[in-house]
Design a protein around this motif. Structure first.
Motif, PDB file in Angstrom:
ATOM      1  N   VAL A 154       2.995 -74.031  14.680  1.00  9.22           N
ATOM      2  CA  VAL A 154       3.113 -73.551  13.301  1.00  9.22           C
ATOM      3  C   VAL A 154       3.422 -72.063  13.377  1.00  9.22           C
ATOM      4  N   PRO A 155       3.927 -71.469  12.312  1.00  8.94           N
ATOM      5  CA  PRO A 155       4.227 -70.033  12.347  1.00  8.94           C
ATOM      6  C   PRO A 155       2.996 -69.206  12.710  1.00  8.94           C
ATOM      7  N   ALA A 156       3.207 -68.185  13.511  1.00  5.70           N
ATOM      8  CA  ALA A 156       2.095 -67.353  13.978  1.00  5.70           C
ATOM      9  C   ALA A 156       1.385 -66.646  12.833  1.00  5.70           C
ATOM     10  N   ASP A 157       2.113 -66.373  11.756  1.00  2.00           N
ATOM     11  CA  ASP A 157       1.518 -65.642  10.632  1.00  2.00           C
ATOM     12  C   ASP A 157       0.996 -66.564   9.526  1.00  2.00           C
ATOM     13  N   LEU A 158       0.763 -67.836   9.856  1.00  2.10           N
ATOM     14  CA  LEU A 158       0.280 -68.785   8.860  1.00  2.10           C
ATOM     15  C   LEU A 158      -1.132 -68.405   8.409  1.00  2.10           C
ATOM     16  N   PRO A 159      -1.339 -68.187   7.104  1.00  4.61           N
ATOM     17  CA  PRO A 159      -2.689 -67.859   6.612  1.00  4.61           C
ATOM     18  C   PRO A 159      -3.644 -69.030   6.830  1.00  4.61           C
ATOM     19  N   ALA A 160      -4.935 -68.719   6.913  1.00  2.00           N
ATOM     20  CA  ALA A 160      -5.938 -69.766   7.062  1.00  2.00           C
ATOM     21  C   ALA A 160      -5.929 -70.668   5.834  1.00  2.00           C
ATOM     22  N   ALA A 161      -6.310 -71.914   6.039  1.00  2.00           N
ATOM     23  CA  ALA A 161      -6.321 -72.871   4.937  1.00  2.00           C
ATOM     24  C   ALA A 161      -7.481 -72.604   3.992  1.00  2.00           C
ATOM     25  N   ASN A 162      -7.273 -72.934   2.720  1.00  9.90           N
ATOM     26  CA  ASN A 162      -8.352 -72.934   1.750  1.00  9.90           C
ATOM     27  C   ASN A 162      -9.321 -74.055   2.132  1.00  9.90           C
ATOM     28  N   LYS A 163     -10.591 -73.717   2.371  1.00  9.56           N
ATOM     29  CA  LYS A 163     -11.533 -74.691   2.917  1.00  9.56           C
ATOM     30  C   LYS A 163     -11.709 -75.897   2.006  1.00  9.56           C
ATOM     31  N   GLU A 164     -11.824 -75.660   0.701  1.00  8.80           N
ATOM     32  CA  GLU A 164     -12.007 -76.779  -0.219  1.00  8.80           C
ATOM     33  C   GLU A 164     -10.768 -77.666  -0.249  1.00  8.80           C
ATOM     34  N   MET A 165      -9.595 -77.046  -0.355  1.00  9.41           N
ATOM     35  CA  MET A 165      -8.351 -77.794  -0.371  1.00  9.41           C
ATOM     36  C   MET A 165      -8.140 -78.510   0.960  1.00  9.41           C
ATOM     37  N   ASP A 166      -8.520 -77.843   2.048  1.00  6.75           N
ATOM     38  CA  ASP A 166      -8.382 -78.408   3.386  1.00  6.75           C
ATOM     39  C   ASP A 166      -9.225 -79.678   3.513  1.00  6.75           C
ATOM     40  N   ALA A 167     -10.434 -79.626   3.002  1.00  7.03           N
ATOM     41  CA  ALA A 167     -11.325 -80.781   3.076  1.00  7.03           C
ATOM     42  C   ALA A 167     -10.772 -81.945   2.249  1.00  7.03           C
ATOM     43  N   GLN A 168     -10.220 -81.635   1.068  1.00  6.11           N
ATOM     44  CA  GLN A 168      -9.650 -82.675   0.219  1.00  6.11           C
ATOM     45  C   GLN A 168      -8.440 -83.320   0.885  1.00  6.11           C
ATOM     46  N   ASP A 169      -7.596 -82.478   1.499  1.00  8.35           N
ATOM     47  CA  ASP A 169      -6.408 -83.001   2.183  1.00  8.35           C
ATOM     48  C   ASP A 169      -6.794 -83.849   3.387  1.00  8.35           C
ATOM     49  N   SER A 170      -7.831 -83.422   4.108  1.00  4.61           N
ATOM     50  CA  SER A 170      -8.290 -84.191   5.273  1.00  4.61           C
ATOM     51  C   SER A 170      -8.771 -85.575   4.834  1.00  4.61           C
ATOM     52  N   LYS A 171      -9.530 -85.603   3.720  1.00  2.00           N
ATOM     53  CA  LYS A 171     -10.020 -86.878   3.207  1.00  2.00           C
ATOM     54  C   LYS A 171      -8.855 -87.767   2.782  1.00  2.00           C
ATOM     55  N   PHE A 172      -7.890 -87.194   2.061  1.00  2.00           N
ATOM     56  CA  PHE A 172      -6.738 -87.967   1.599  1.00  2.00           C
ATOM     57  C   PHE A 172      -5.899 -88.459   2.771  1.00  2.00           C
ATOM     58  N   ALA A 173      -5.729 -87.626   3.792  1.00  2.00           N
ATOM     59  CA  ALA A 173      -4.968 -88.033   4.976  1.00  2.00           C
ATOM     60  C   ALA A 173      -5.624 -89.240   5.633  1.00  2.00           C
ATOM     61  N   GLY A 174      -6.956 -89.244   5.692  1.00  2.00           N
ATOM     62  CA  GLY A 174      -7.675 -90.384   6.258  1.00  2.00           C
ATOM     63  C   GLY A 174      -7.489 -91.641   5.430  1.00  2.00           C
ATOM     64  N   GLN A 175      -7.504 -91.471   4.104  1.00  2.00           N
ATOM     65  CA  GLN A 175      -7.288 -92.618   3.216  1.00  2.00           C
ATOM     66  C   GLN A 175      -5.877 -93.176   3.395  1.00  2.00           C
ATOM     67  N   LEU A 176      -4.895 -92.292   3.493  1.00  2.00           N
ATOM     68  CA  LEU A 176      -3.512 -92.746   3.689  1.00  2.00           C
ATOM     69  C   LEU A 176      -3.365 -93.488   5.009  1.00  2.00           C
ATOM     70  N   ALA A 177      -4.059 -93.006   6.027  1.00  2.00           N
ATOM     71  CA  ALA A 177      -3.970 -93.642   7.341  1.00  2.00           C
ATOM     72  C   ALA A 177      -4.508 -95.068   7.316  1.00  2.00           C
ATOM     73  N   SER A 178      -5.378 -95.366   6.334  1.00  2.00           N
ATOM     74  CA  SER A 178      -5.945 -96.716   6.242  1.00  2.00           C
ATOM     75  C   SER A 178      -4.990 -97.700   5.565  1.00  2.00           C
ATOM     76  N   LEU A 179      -3.958 -97.184   4.917  1.00  2.00           N
ATOM     77  CA  LEU A 179      -2.981 -98.058   4.251  1.00  2.00           C
ATOM     78  C   LEU A 179      -2.035 -98.662   5.281  1.00  2.00           C
ATOM     79  N   THR A 180      -1.658 -99.906   5.065  1.00  2.00           N
ATOM     80  CA  THR A 180      -0.612-100.488   5.891  1.00  2.00           C
ATOM     81  C   THR A 180       0.728 -99.880   5.464  1.00  2.00           C
ATOM     82  N   PRO A 181       1.769 -99.965   6.305  1.00  2.00           N
ATOM     83  CA  PRO A 181       3.074 -99.440   5.903  1.00  2.00           C
ATOM     84  C   PRO A 181       3.564-100.012   4.569  1.00  2.00           C
ATOM     85  N   GLN A 182       3.327-101.307   4.346  1.00  2.00           N
ATOM     86  CA  GLN A 182       3.769-101.922   3.085  1.00  2.00           C
ATOM     87  C   GLN A 182       2.952-101.395   1.909  1.00  2.00           C
ATOM     88  N   GLN A 183       1.657-101.200   2.107  1.00  2.00           N
ATOM     89  CA  GLN A 183       0.820-100.653   1.042  1.00  2.00           C
ATOM     90  C   GLN A 183       1.239 -99.230   0.702  1.00  2.00           C
TER      91      GLN A 183
END
Length: 220
Positions: free
Chosen positions: A127-156
């Motif tokens: 990633v770019p060297a000057d990338l700012p740190a993630a917003n912790k609350e937003m980061d946690a929400q995205d992590s949760k959503f990413a996990g939920q998406l990973a549970s979907l089958t490709p068709q789902q």
């Protein structure tokens, strides 16, 4: 770099695609570079022996991060570097949560682009060297959503994307050549896996897949 690699450059901007293809061919020894100008073209070229995909988030056929998640669901062993004119920190962090191995802003120098490609081909992330740190609350929400998406089958996942486009069950069934009852079953499973109780809630949650199109994606 002395290994032979097969790399796909997936971008609808012909000048940028040509410049990137030429640079990879010149600086990655023995590299075979394929090109795709829209998601359907990319899908036709994908197989497990592809070593890397450079993916523009805004190419035709993709809806925000849907192209990235499609590749991660169908070809989990193939690393994907997102390359985009949208350089917002939240977009970069979200791309990484959704499975990208790297993120290259289109404003990057060609040397940085080759560095990123080299790093990812060697099994790392970039990633770019000057990338700012993630917003912790937003980061946690995205992590949760990413996990939920990973549970979907490709068709789902495909059905969920169509839901966000406002299609009815019968329209989705027609597009996917399946019965409406099958789509209803998919929707029920999607709601359960996303932890929501209605199509509207699912669509709102899936809004995290959408990103703003940059005003200017010209080669810099």
């Amino acid at each position: 770099m002395s290994n032979a690699y097969t790399i796909i450059v997936a971008d609808d901007h012909p000048l940028f695609r040509a410049a990137l293809t030429q640079a990879i061919g010149a600086q990655v020894d023995g590299a075979k570079v394929l090109e795709a100008e829209h998601l359907e073209h990319l899908e036709r070229q994908m197989h497990s022996e592809i070593d890397l995909v450079l993916l523009d988030l805004h190419m035709p056929g993709a809806n925000g991060f849907s192209g990235l998640i499609y590749l991660r669901n169908h070809f989990p062993s193939v690393p994907v570097i997102v390359i985009s004119g949208n350089e917002q920190a939240i977009v970069i962090h979200r791309a990484m949560h959704f499975g990208a191995a790297g993120f290259i802003p289109k404003s990057s120098s060609m040397s940085d682009i080759i560095e990123a490609i080299t790093e990812v081909l060697n099994g790392g992330q970039w990633v770019p060297a000057d990338l700012p740190a993630a917003n912790k609350e937003m980061d946690a929400q995205d992590s949760k959503f990413a996990g939920q998406l990973a549970s979907l089958t490709p068709q789902q996942f495909k059905v969920m994307v169509m839901l966000t486009e406002g299609l009815l069950n019968k329209q989705i069934a027609y597009e996917l050549s399946v019965s409406e009852a099958t789509i209803k079953a998919h929707v029920t499973a999607i709601l359960r896996k996303l932890g929501v109780y209605s199509r509207t809630q699912a669509v709102i949650l899936a809004g995290r897949l959408r990103i703003e199109h940059p005003q200017d994606e010209s080669v810099k």
